[in-house]
Design a protein around this motif. Sequence first.
Motif, short mmCIF file in Angstrom:
data_model
loop_
_atom_site.label_atom_id
_atom_site.label_comp_id
_atom_site.label_asym_id
_atom_site.label_seq_id
_atom_site.Cartn_x
_atom_site.Cartn_y
_atom_site.Cartn_z
N GLN A 16 19.85 39.09 -41.40
CA GLN A 16 20.66 37.89 -41.60
C GLN A 16 22.14 38.15 -41.38
O GLN A 16 22.84 37.37 -40.73
N ARG A 19 22.81 38.66 -37.66
CA ARG A 19 22.68 37.39 -36.94
C ARG A 19 23.91 36.52 -37.17
O ARG A 19 24.38 35.82 -36.26
N ALA A 20 24.45 36.57 -38.39
CA ALA A 20 25.65 35.80 -38.69
C ALA A 20 26.84 36.32 -37.89
O ALA A 20 27.67 35.54 -37.41
N VAL A 22 26.69 37.86 -34.91
CA VAL A 22 26.48 37.44 -33.52
C VAL A 22 26.80 35.96 -33.35
O VAL A 22 27.45 35.55 -32.37
N ASP A 23 26.36 35.16 -34.30
CA ASP A 23 26.62 33.72 -34.23
C ASP A 23 28.12 33.44 -34.26
O ASP A 23 28.62 32.60 -33.50
N ALA A 24 28.86 34.15 -35.10
CA ALA A 24 30.31 33.97 -35.18
C ALA A 24 30.97 34.36 -33.86
O ALA A 24 31.91 33.68 -33.39
N VAL A 26 29.57 34.33 -30.80
CA VAL A 26 29.23 33.35 -29.76
C VAL A 26 30.02 32.07 -29.96
O VAL A 26 30.55 31.50 -28.98
N GLN A 27 30.13 31.62 -31.21
CA GLN A 27 30.91 30.41 -31.47
C GLN A 27 32.38 30.61 -31.14
O GLN A 27 33.04 29.70 -30.59
N ARG A 74 22.78 29.59 -25.02
CA ARG A 74 22.67 28.68 -26.16
C ARG A 74 22.90 27.23 -25.73
O ARG A 74 22.16 26.33 -26.16
N GLU A 78 20.09 24.08 -25.78
CA GLU A 78 20.33 22.79 -26.42
C GLU A 78 20.04 21.65 -25.46
O GLU A 78 19.40 20.65 -25.82
#
Length: 208
Positions: A16, A19-20, A22-24, A26-27, A74, A78
């Motif tokens: 988790q 993943r957080a 990586v998400d940060a 990418v965003q 990503r 979508e």
Amino acid sequence: MASRPLIKPRKIATQQRSRATVDALVQATARILVKEGFDKASTNRIAAVAGVSVGSLYQYFPSKEALVAAVIERHQQEITQMVRRELAGVLTESIDKAVHKLVTVAVKAHRVDPKLHRVLAEQIPRVGKLEKLETFNRENFALFSAYLERHREELRIDDLGLASYVCVTTIEALTHNAVLHDSRMLSDQTMEALVDEAARLITGYLKK
């Protein structure tokens, strides 16, 4: 000859916390692309905006191109999910209804984060995965070809592959330019008129 940048992730985040991270990243990449453009999206800048160290960034991504590839993937997912949902059952509809729905969905696809879509479509060097940004990807070409095959007896054209290319490319060009480049087209009323006219153009080409 310059070597191509590495665009595959170094490793896949499974926990988790990772993943957080990586998400940060990418965003943050997506935000920088929209606000500052591709050239300003350095790994140092991305890490700073994401609030992580550059070392942490390089644990997962070898280059900014790898991060941009992740943004593209990503964004494409979508769009693809929306297109699949909207076009479910279209194979059984009449040509008029099916084409109108295809054009409508193309408009919706370009309205999925349009600022990001414009940057990804027009600023990103085409390298490896970065070549794969498509609103109507191969899956949608295949869907359109399958639709034409099922309705072959109603069509005036013989080369269904060519017809699929002409129709999908025309829809993509019209909707891309209308949504992303022409402010006159942004009102719902004008966009509805565009969809009607584009659908009339395509059906006139296809039908006997």
